[in-house]
Design a protein around this motif. Structure first.
Motif, PDB file in Angstrom:
ATOM      1  N   MET A   1      30.935   2.902  -2.869  1.00  0.00           N
ATOM      2  CA  MET A   1      31.506   3.896  -2.776  1.00  0.00           C
ATOM      3  C   MET A   1      30.617   4.554  -1.440  1.00  0.00           C
ATOM      4  N   LEU A   2      30.058   4.740  -0.170  1.00  0.00           N
ATOM      5  CA  LEU A   2      29.647   5.389   0.260  1.00  0.00           C
ATOM      6  C   LEU A   2      29.566   7.330   0.336  1.00  0.00           C
ATOM      7  N   LEU A   3      28.661   7.434  -0.197  1.00  0.00           N
ATOM      8  CA  LEU A   3      28.209   8.946   0.069  1.00  0.00           C
ATOM      9  C   LEU A   3      26.953   9.181   0.692  1.00  0.00           C
ATOM     10  N   ASP A   4      28.000   9.886   1.868  1.00  0.00           N
ATOM     11  CA  ASP A   4      27.184  10.628   3.042  1.00  0.00           C
ATOM     12  C   ASP A   4      26.607  11.747   2.961  1.00  0.00           C
ATOM     13  N   GLU A   5      25.582  12.477   3.843  1.00  0.00           N
ATOM     14  CA  GLU A   5      25.166  13.788   3.949  1.00  0.00           C
ATOM     15  C   GLU A   5      26.462  14.774   4.657  1.00  0.00           C
ATOM     16  N   THR A   6      27.621  14.277   4.701  1.00  0.00           N
ATOM     17  CA  THR A   6      28.759  15.407   5.428  1.00  0.00           C
ATOM     18  C   THR A   6      28.123  16.465   4.615  1.00  0.00           C
ATOM     19  N   PRO A   7      28.125  17.817   4.710  1.00  0.00           N
ATOM     20  CA  PRO A   7      27.817  19.502   4.619  1.00  0.00           C
ATOM     21  C   PRO A   7      29.438  20.072   3.820  1.00  0.00           C
ATOM     22  N   LEU A   8      29.237  20.389   2.394  1.00  0.00           N
ATOM     23  CA  LEU A   8      30.629  21.176   1.855  1.00  0.00           C
ATOM     24  C   LEU A   8      31.180  21.992   3.183  1.00  0.00           C
ATOM     25  N   PHE A   9      29.806  23.014   3.823  1.00  0.00           N
ATOM     26  CA  PHE A   9      30.495  23.470   4.521  1.00  0.00           C
ATOM     27  C   PHE A   9      29.457  23.662   5.775  1.00  0.00           C
ATOM     28  N   GLU A  10      29.680  24.826   6.404  1.00  0.00           N
ATOM     29  CA  GLU A  10      28.675  24.515   8.136  1.00  0.00           C
ATOM     30  C   GLU A  10      27.606  25.251   7.493  1.00  0.00           C
ATOM     31  N   PRO A  11      26.651  24.560   7.280  1.00  0.00           N
ATOM     32  CA  PRO A  11      25.058  25.171   6.964  1.00  0.00           C
ATOM     33  C   PRO A  11      24.553  26.417   7.848  1.00  0.00           C
ATOM     34  N   SER A  12      24.778  26.844   9.325  1.00  0.00           N
ATOM     35  CA  SER A  12      24.413  27.026   9.999  1.00  0.00           C
ATOM     36  C   SER A  12      25.142  29.081   9.340  1.00  0.00           C
ATOM     37  N   LEU A  13      26.007  28.523   8.726  1.00  0.00           N
ATOM     38  CA  LEU A  13      25.876  29.931   7.482  1.00  0.00           C
ATOM     39  C   LEU A  13      24.751  30.796   6.854  1.00  0.00           C
ATOM     40  N   LEU A  14      24.295  30.069   6.291  1.00  0.00           N
ATOM     41  CA  LEU A  14      23.224  29.970   5.075  1.00  0.00           C
ATOM     42  C   LEU A  14      21.492  30.784   6.285  1.00  0.00           C
ATOM     43  N   TYR A  15      21.790  30.563   7.730  1.00  0.00           N
ATOM     44  CA  TYR A  15      20.384  30.922   7.928  1.00  0.00           C
ATOM     45  C   TYR A  15      20.704  32.085   9.502  1.00  0.00           C
ATOM     46  N   GLU A  16      22.271  32.529   9.122  1.00  0.00           N
ATOM     47  CA  GLU A  16      22.773  33.450  10.128  1.00  0.00           C
ATOM     48  C   GLU A  16      22.633  34.553   9.316  1.00  0.00           C
ATOM     49  N   LEU A  17      22.437  34.455   7.979  1.00  0.00           N
ATOM     50  CA  LEU A  17      22.434  35.846   6.793  1.00  0.00           C
ATOM     51  C   LEU A  17      21.205  37.105   7.089  1.00  0.00           C
ATOM     52  N   ASP A  18      21.545  37.956   7.345  1.00  0.00           N
ATOM     53  CA  ASP A  18      20.769  39.646   7.256  1.00  0.00           C
ATOM     54  C   ASP A  18      20.052  39.242   6.433  1.00  0.00           C
ATOM     55  N   TRP A  19      18.958  38.980   5.828  1.00  0.00           N
ATOM     56  CA  TRP A  19      18.405  39.584   5.120  1.00  0.00           C
ATOM     57  C   TRP A  19      17.882  41.121   4.923  1.00  0.00           C
ATOM     58  N   ALA A  20      17.593  41.442   6.100  1.00  0.00           N
ATOM     59  CA  ALA A  20      17.595  43.154   6.278  1.00  0.00           C
ATOM     60  C   ALA A  20      18.258  43.412   4.825  1.00  0.00           C
ATOM     61  N   THR A  21      19.166  42.746   5.117  1.00  0.00           N
ATOM     62  CA  THR A  21      20.255  43.816   3.903  1.00  0.00           C
ATOM     63  C   THR A  21      19.989  43.489   2.482  1.00  0.00           C
ATOM     64  N   SER A  22      19.312  42.842   2.197  1.00  0.00           N
ATOM     65  CA  SER A  22      19.404  42.137   0.914  1.00  0.00           C
ATOM     66  C   SER A  22      18.171  42.987  -0.090  1.00  0.00           C
ATOM     67  N   SER A  23      19.036  43.067  -1.326  1.00  0.00           N
ATOM     68  CA  SER A  23      18.637  44.003  -1.908  1.00  0.00           C
ATOM     69  C   SER A  23      17.010  43.323  -2.866  1.00  0.00           C
ATOM     70  N   GLY A  24      16.941  42.090  -2.823  1.00  0.00           N
ATOM     71  CA  GLY A  24      16.308  41.347  -4.052  1.00  0.00           C
ATOM     72  C   GLY A  24      14.892  40.979  -3.205  1.00  0.00           C
ATOM     73  N   SER A  25      14.018  41.098  -3.777  1.00  0.00           N
ATOM     74  CA  SER A  25      12.919  41.063  -3.839  1.00  0.00           C
ATOM     75  C   SER A  25      11.700  39.972  -4.092  1.00  0.00           C
ATOM     76  N   PHE A  26      11.185  39.401  -2.932  1.00  0.00           N
ATOM     77  CA  PHE A  26      10.473  37.976  -2.943  1.00  0.00           C
ATOM     78  C   PHE A  26       9.250  38.091  -3.177  1.00  0.00           C
ATOM     79  N   SER A  27       8.210  37.659  -4.246  1.00  0.00           N
ATOM     80  CA  SER A  27       6.634  37.706  -4.141  1.00  0.00           C
ATOM     81  C   SER A  27       6.291  36.261  -4.332  1.00  0.00           C
ATOM     82  N   PRO A  28       5.706  35.696  -4.352  1.00  0.00           N
ATOM     83  CA  PRO A  28       5.754  35.611  -2.268  1.00  0.00           C
ATOM     84  C   PRO A  28       6.964  35.277  -1.535  1.00  0.00           C
ATOM     85  N   PRO A  29       6.765  35.719  -0.509  1.00  0.00           N
ATOM     86  CA  PRO A  29       8.543  35.857   0.755  1.00  0.00           C
ATOM     87  C   PRO A  29       8.979  34.592   0.272  1.00  0.00           C
TER      88      PRO A  29
END
Length: 184
Positions: free
Chosen positions: A1-29
């Motif tokens: 069975m060929l298991l391909d790179e088909t994504p479960l959902f549209e990848p652009s959804l992840l990169y269009e998120l508004d990180w300015a509203t995130s309450s999480g802090s990251f160090s390093p960013p």
């Protein structure tokens, strides 16, 4: 069975998120577009079955012995409904999944036929803990639920993890969590 790179959902959804509203802090960013050296945050794809997805999931709970056919059938169902957002972090230098978390959208009749997000199965491989990947996945799914117009997002966790989730704006509800298990 060929298991391909088909994504479960549209990848652009992840990169269009508004990180300015995130309450999480990251160090390093870090962010979905830059999660760390040799790391990629993206939707689950069929080929992840062979990239150690179940090895990571088994660090959270009993993952079971799943065949490629079973995995494909579930993947296709999840993709068809459009309500599952299984997100993974892949270490591209190893070609292995090192973290995953799931956002499930529940359609309600209450709240004017609103949607509720539910976070499930958050796990980071023991070899990658301490790299903020759990924080990244939780922040990503929280922002994604907001983008998808959920009126709230919930999760269940062990008491020892409450403080971690509170850093992201989650609070303990007054409701009691109840369950009735039918199998492992």
């Amino acid at each position: 069975m060929l298991l391909d790179e088909t994504p479960l959902f549209e990848p652009s959804l992840l990169y269009e998120l508004d990180w300015a509203t995130s309450s999480g802090s990251f160090s390093p960013p870090i962010s979905p577009s830059s999660p760390g050296q040799d790391l990629v945050l993206r939707p689950l794809c069929l080929a992840d079955f062979n990239r150690g997805l179940y090895k990571v999931l088994s660090q959270l709970t009993l993952a079971g012995d799943v065949t490629a056919e079973q995995f494909t059938k579930h993947f296709e169902h999840m993709k068809e409904t459009g309500d599952y957002y299984v997100t993974v972090v892949e270490d591209t230098s190893l070609g292995q999944i090192v973290a995953t978390a799931t956002l499930i959208i529940e359609h309600k009749f209450i709240h004017s036929c609103a949607k509720r997000g539910r976070v499930e199965d958050v796990v980071v491989s023991d070899v990658c803990r301490g790299k903020q990947l759990g924080k990244l996945l939780l922040s990503t799914l929280t922002l994604l639920s907001k983008k998808l117009d959920c009126y709230k997002i919930t999760l269940e966790c062990a008491p020892k993890n409450v403080a971690f989730y509170q850093k992201f704006g989650y609070s303990a509800s007054e409701d009691s969590y109840m369950q009735c298990r039918f199998s492992n």
